[in-house]
Enzyme design. Sequence first.
Site, short mmCIF file in Angstrom:
data_model
loop_
_atom_site.label_atom_id
_atom_site.label_comp_id
_atom_site.label_asym_id
_atom_site.label_seq_id
_atom_site.Cartn_x
_atom_site.Cartn_y
_atom_site.Cartn_z
N THR A 239 -31.88 8.58 3.39
CA THR A 239 -32.68 9.78 3.15
C THR A 239 -34.18 9.53 3.16
OG1 THR A 239 -32.22 9.45 0.79
CG2 THR A 239 -30.91 11.11 1.93
N SER A 240 -34.60 8.27 3.20
CA SER A 240 -36.02 7.97 3.32
C SER A 240 -36.16 6.59 3.93
CB SER A 240 -36.72 8.02 1.95
OG SER A 240 -38.12 7.94 2.10
N SER A 241 -37.27 6.39 4.65
CA SER A 241 -37.46 5.10 5.30
C SER A 241 -38.94 4.84 5.53
CB SER A 241 -36.72 5.05 6.64
OG SER A 241 -37.29 5.95 7.56
#
Length: 374
Positions: free
Chosen positions: A97-99
Amino acid sequence: MTTDKILREALADHITASGDLRSPEWRQAVLGIPRHEFLRGGFFRRTDEGGRTGWEPVGPEDPAWLPACYSDDSLVTQVAGTVMPADIEGRIYRQPTSSSTLPGLVVRMLEELDVGDGMSVLEVGTGTGYSTALLCHCLGDELVTSVEVDAEISGRARAALGRVGHFPDLVVGDGLKGHPEGAPYDRLIATCGVLHIPAEWIAQVRPGGQILATVGGWLYSSELARLTVRQDGTATGRLLGGAVSFMLARPQVPPPLGVLPDMSEGEERETHLADDPLEDWTARFVAQLAAPRAQRFRLAQDGGDLDILLDVDAGAWAALRREGERRLVRQGGPDRLWDRIEDHLSRWHRDGAPTLDRFLITASPEGQEITWTT
């Protein structure tokens, strides 16, 4: 020279050779901002054992951590909306969900933003804060505003930015709504994917200013778009090419598939398109223009897999299968999903199948249109 500075030099050389880094100002930013400071909490390394995609944490104590921080790769920093690398041992089998986006793409986008001294920038999607720091390095903290929907991620970015000496205006909120308190901005850059350019972004960028964002859909083909805001409240521009992909903004992720329709119903016919047209990135993007809310998945059954397209909200669906040399499609629901896709793809082929850098985009408060030039 310290190890991380040597790695920064190597990264700058690599993305210069790739053509992503083109100007001395952004090279100095890459050399001046230590990416590893934005990954102190670790990242997730992908595993594909046993036919399942999993994610295992890699922290600063791992010898692989520092070299990976300076690789030209995206590094997953959050899974399932809340799970950070320090939260688990072993593996987790959920969606990222985030990177931290690969540096070459970050720098390419900053180069494409065409930002100059004295220009104010709104960044949508703070993430780890690395791209925010690059902006601060070139423009100054007072000209950079960054919005992040996740309060915990924003807090971590604030701490990392402070460690490297930058203190921009960080806002926790829905980036699709921008940040009107700081408007008007000269530039807006989004590090998340969107289905369409929000009206709020257009309203918050001054006429003549630019918006740089990745536009795509639920068939997961997307492209970087650069639009110029006009006096009449619209924004127009081009797709830039290069098959750019970001995680979709959280409010625009597709809905759950729910209960699937009865695939034995509907009407069946032979499709006139070549085998698996949706395996091609550009063809899939064209298909999304005709069916922007369709999701794609495969369903195993006796006699061969079904390739399914489903618009959950509309209730329309199409199921494609092979029968010998023929490719058949069965459609159901209130409208014929595949008919629309087939028509759009056929017109694109008749026009010579132009590449994505020949596509035009127009956005307004009333909606968005993407067309191509022949």
